[in-house]
Design an enzyme around this catalytic site. Structure first.
Site, short mmCIF file in Angstrom:
data_model
loop_
_atom_site.label_atom_id
_atom_site.label_comp_id
_atom_site.label_asym_id
_atom_site.label_seq_id
_atom_site.Cartn_x
_atom_site.Cartn_y
_atom_site.Cartn_z
N HIS A 122 5.35 2.30 -4.32
CA HIS A 122 4.23 1.53 -3.73
C HIS A 122 4.86 0.35 -2.99
CE1 HIS A 122 0.86 -1.34 -3.84
NE2 HIS A 122 0.06 -0.33 -4.09
N ASP A 199 7.92 -0.44 -12.53
CA ASP A 199 6.56 -0.69 -12.06
C ASP A 199 5.64 0.18 -12.91
OD1 ASP A 199 4.11 -0.55 -10.81
OD2 ASP A 199 4.90 -0.21 -8.80
N GLN A 202 0.74 2.25 -12.86
CA GLN A 202 -0.02 3.50 -13.07
C GLN A 202 0.35 4.19 -14.37
OE1 GLN A 202 -2.49 4.15 -11.26
NE2 GLN A 202 -2.11 3.07 -9.35
N LYS A 225 -6.29 -2.26 -13.66
CA LYS A 225 -6.15 -0.81 -13.69
C LYS A 225 -6.29 -0.28 -15.12
CE LYS A 225 -3.07 -0.85 -9.69
NZ LYS A 225 -3.85 -0.34 -8.56
N CYS A 364 -0.85 2.58 0.25
CA CYS A 364 0.20 1.55 0.15
C CYS A 364 1.55 2.17 -0.15
CB CYS A 364 -0.12 0.50 -0.92
SG CYS A 364 -1.60 -0.39 -0.60
#
Ligand code: PMP
Length: 410
Positions: A122, A199, A202, A225, A364
């Site tokens: 991303h 990261d 997600q 999220k 993104c």
């Protein structure tokens, strides 16, 4: 087991309609919906306990400070960090990654060092490292995907070497849903005296992540999220590295003693949290974590895996659909695809008319789009409140969308 009907009834927005159709919300990778308990926790804070933290010597200020710090402990337990002092509140994943890049690595990276990323990143886990490389003279390297769409671990073994200073990688691709092998990558990084930054935007919302088991040095994720409000996120760092990280922002709350020409700062993690914090956000995050823990992260993962398999089966039966990374062996609950001859934005507009909320665009992740040789895709991303009926509604709506563009009928 998840009782999805009960779960769904916990989310006020899931009882609403869009374009006079019951809302089917399939854009959870962008942000998730909020259950009643999270909304109530925020409401209660504003209606009964609104006060700034740390400063007030009165009851509601003390209570709110205690609640705020309790959430730090909750986050620590959620990701199994060694101490709650390794948990720093940020605005979200993006801010956390920027702080890690500028606060820790700016001083550590030298010309000729290599920063290893992947083609899945991303923009939030790409641009901070581009900036760092430009400032320090380091080089960026990218781990490719294999034919199935999984991260190419063989290539990673070549790319991560004694030149590598850090591996910064997404745990789950927000476009393809591909899950990267963090345990192996962390081992490879450490064998080469490099650090690993993950990261987790997600991944943390969808499965039980254990920073100690995966031996992660830095982790970033976003509350919004995972049922919490926007504007609150987390930076986790191993204490040994946080001790060498510089605060990026300075001002009130993070200080210990201030003179006219110099100041000393509070201990970790408070020295990183300058200014009034997003207190309502932290309280909302606490309620979200309690809710997720009650359902059980393992239950969430199992349920979403089953739903994603069901969706993949149903979607692949549509003629003229191209699903990206369909064959990947390690997949989370995100599916990207296109309908032949129909631009993703056009399809999304017609799907919206049928009550289906999903994402269309480059997500993104423009370099990944280029890698896949596409401009844009449609993306469905599930959370545990989605159902097989939602998938069926999606499939029916996609068939109607095709008919609309092919024959002008809806
Ligand atoms: N990384 C990934 C993989 C993401 O999906 C996102 C959000 N789309 C981000 C980083 C950035 O998160 P935020 O906008 O909450 O900072």
């Amino acid at each position: 087991m998840i009782d999805v009907d009960t779960v769904k009834s916990d989310f006020p927005i899931l009882q609403t309609t869009m374009n006079e159709e019951p809302l089917v919300y399939l854009d959870n990778a962008a942000t998730t919906q909020k259950p009643q308990v999270v909304l109530e926790a925020i409401n209660q804070y504003y209606m009964q306990e609104n006060a700034n933290i740390y400063r007030g010597i009165y009851q509601i200020a003390e209570k709110t400070t205690e609640k705020f710090e309790t959430v730090r402990k909750q986050v620590s337990t959620f990701v199994n960090s060694a101490s709650e002092r390794e948990i720093i509140f940020t605005k979200g994943t993006t801010q956390a990654l920027n702080w890690i890049a500028q606060g820790y690595f700016l001083d550590k990276i030298h010309p000729g060092d290599e920063i290893v990323l992947s083609y899945l990143e991303h923009h939030s886990n790409l641009i901070p490292w581009q900036q760092l490389a430009q400032k320090t003279g380091a080089t960026l390297k990218f781990i490719p995907l294999n034919e199935d769409g999984d991260l190419d671990l063989m290539a990673a073994k070549e790319i991560i070497n004694s030149q590598t200073a850090l591996v910064a990688i997404t745990h789950v691709s927000n476009v393809l849903g591909v899950v990267t092998p963090i345990a192996e990558l962390s081992r490879l990084a450490h064998e080469n005296n490099a650090l690993i930054v993950v990261d987790g935007a997600q991944s943390v919302p969808h499965h039980q992540l254990d920073v100690r088991k995966l031996d992660i040095d830095f982790l970033a994720f976003s509350g919004h999220k995972m049922l919490a409000p926007t504007g609150i996120g987390v930076l986790y760092g191993k204490m040994e590295y946080l001790k060498e990280m510089r605060p990026i922002e300075f001002g009130g709350e993070m200080i210990s003693k201030v003179g006219l020409t110099e100041a000393t700062f509070k201990p970790i993690p408070w020295c990183f949290e300058a200014g009034t914090q997003h207190i309502a956000g932290v309280i909302g995050l606490g309620a979200a974590l309690t809710y997720l823990t009650n359902i059980g992260m393992d239950n969430i993962e199992t349920y979403e895996q089953e739903l994603t398999s069901y969706a993949l089966e149903k979607l692949s039966s549509i003629s003229g659909i191209e699903i990206y990374g369909e064959k990947a062996k390690h997949k989370s609950s995100i599916i990207s695809f296109n309908l032949t001859g129909i631009h993703a934005h056009d399809a999304a507009t017609v799907l919206d008319l049928q009550g289906i909320a999903l994402r269309a665009g480059h997500h993104c992740a423009q370099p990944l789009m280029k890698y896949l040789q596409i401009q844009a895709s449609l993306r469905v991303s599930f959370y545990f409140y989605n159902t097989k009926q939602d998938v069926d509604r999606l499939v029916t709506a996609l068939l109607k969308t095709k008919e609309y563009f092919e024959n002008g009928i809806i």
